[in-house]
Design an enzyme around this catalytic site. Structure first.
Site, PDB file in Angstrom:
ATOM      1  CG  ASP A  78     -98.728  24.578  -6.542  1.00  0.00           C
ATOM      2  OD1 ASP A  78     -97.636  24.683  -6.993  1.00  0.00           O
ATOM      3  OD2 ASP A  78     -99.300  25.639  -5.662  1.00  0.00           O
TER       4      ASP A  78
ATOM      5  CG  ASP B 271     -96.239  30.205  -6.374  1.00  0.00           C
ATOM      6  OD1 ASP B 271     -97.450  29.924  -5.621  1.00  0.00           O
ATOM      7  OD2 ASP B 271     -95.224  29.526  -7.258  1.00  0.00           O
TER       8      ASP B 271
HETATM    9  C1  DX5 Z   1     -99.866  27.991  -9.328  1.00  0.00           C
HETATM   10  C2  DX5 Z   1     -98.563  27.445  -8.462  1.00  0.00           C
HETATM   11  C3  DX5 Z   1     -97.168  27.610  -8.513  1.00  0.00           C
HETATM   12  C4  DX5 Z   1     -97.511  27.301  -9.665  1.00  0.00           C
HETATM   13  C5  DX5 Z   1     -95.957  27.694 -10.767  1.00  0.00           C
HETATM   14  O1  DX5 Z   1    -100.819  28.774  -9.049  1.00  0.00           O
HETATM   15  O2  DX5 Z   1     -99.188  27.672  -7.146  1.00  0.00           O
HETATM   16  O3  DX5 Z   1     -96.321  26.712  -7.192  1.00  0.00           O
HETATM   17  O4  DX5 Z   1     -97.158  25.592  -9.489  1.00  0.00           O
HETATM   18  O5  DX5 Z   1     -95.377  27.305 -11.624  1.00  0.00           O
HETATM   19  P1  DX5 Z   1     -94.603  28.100 -12.341  1.00  0.00           P
HETATM   20  O6  DX5 Z   1     -93.435  28.400 -11.684  1.00  0.00           O
HETATM   21  O7  DX5 Z   1     -94.330  27.310 -13.717  1.00  0.00           O
HETATM   22  O8  DX5 Z   1     -95.039  29.095 -12.414  1.00  0.00           O
END
Ligand code: DX5
Length: 290
Positions: free
Chosen positions: A91, A226
């Site tokens: 990310d 996501d």
């Molecule tokens: C948030 C990111 C995600 C995040 C997901 O903006 O794009 O990829 O890391 O994390 P979880 O699965 O904990 O919601």
């Protein structure tokens, strides 16, 4: 004798002309990992809308390293890879497009050194054109651009394809599908955010499920979700039509990075997180008779 790349022009003359032009060959239009079986080419539909293709899309689990323990990032990635992760998401946040600053291309390079599995670079930045080449060079295989971050989406996706990488486009929860209608043919994957981008550990936004359903009706390639993907929500996203699932805290268990909990916290073994997600997916497939 040197064989020609599959996307090379077939006729001798065209091949000679191409070589003289010095232009790069277009990336191979196969998306092999998504489709197999009957030849969708016969359906006459443009590639992204061929019906048979969607039914054969592989279900994929993609740990997001945002929630990994950065003190031992390589080991966490290796553990998740050994536990069946299909690829990893990095990310990239610039503190402008989203209210957080996370990682740059050097984290893509670090992940590249830790695994041979494919890497996605999720660009949550206001100037994606600035970061496409650096993350490509660092080893990203799939580059995801947010439709909200640029007015030049068509050329950015073409730029990614010209680098031989898989172009993908993302939408925030409130953004309508119409924003990407004109680039569905270029996009080898669509990422529908199920949280507002910027942080791990947030709750899954269920209103996005209907958007997934509407997209799946007319888009036959990978649909990724996501944010807030956990054993309780992954089956819902699957039933709506998603086939690629990014998960951070439910795999690495560190909702806000290394400072929040010591390495010994129970959820910090990616294997148990991935196993729980895989089981939930199997349950959801079984309940749908698949
Ligand atoms: C948030 C990111 C995600 C995040 C997901 O903006 O794009 O990829 O890391 O994390 P979880 O699965 O904990 O919601």
């Amino acid at each position: 004798m040197k064989t020609r790349p599959p996307s090379a022009p077939q006729s001798e003359a065209a091949w000679r002309r191409h070589k003289q032009s010095g232009r790069p060959l277009p990336p191979v239009e196969a998306r092999p990992q998504a489709t197999s079986g009957s030849d969708p080419a016969k359906s006459g539909e443009p590639p992204a809308r061929r019906p048979a293709a969607a039914a054969r899309l592989k279900l994929q689990l993609v740990p997001s390293i945002l929630s990994a323990d950065f003190n031992r990032l390589g080991a966490q990635i290796a553990d998740a890879a050994a536990a069946g992760a299909d690829r990893f998401q990095v990310d990239i946040m610039d503190g402008h497009f989203v209210p957080n600053i996370s990682m740059g291309p050097m984290f893509v390079a670090a992940a590249r050194r830790a695994t041979r599995l494919p890497l996605e670079a999720h660009l949550m930045v206001s100037r994606p054109e600035q970061w496409i080449a650096p993350v490509a060079e660092a080893g990203a295989d799939i580059i995801i651009v947010h439709a909200e971050a640029t007015v030049h989406l068509h050329s950015l996706l073409a730029q990614i394809a010209a680098l031989g990488k898989r172009p993908a486009v993302a939408l925030n929860p409130a953004s309508p599908l119409e924003l990407i209608d004109e680039v569905l043919e270029q996009a080898t994957m669509v990422l529908l955010m199920t949280v507002e981008p910027g942080f791990g550990g947030q709750a899954f936004i269920a209103s996005v499920l209907d958007k997934i359903r509407r997209l799946r009706r007319r888009y036959r390639r990978d649909i990724e979700v996501d944010g807030g993907v956990e054993p309780e929500t992954i089956g819902l996203a699957r039933a709506a039509g998603a086939n690629v699932f990014v998960a951070g805290s439910s795999v690495f268990g560190h909702p806000s990075g290394p400072a929040s909990s010591p390495a010994s916290s129970p959820a910090s073994s990616p294997a148990s997180g991935l196993a729980a997600l895989r089981q939930a997916l199997t349950r959801s497939s079984r309940s749908r008779g698949q």
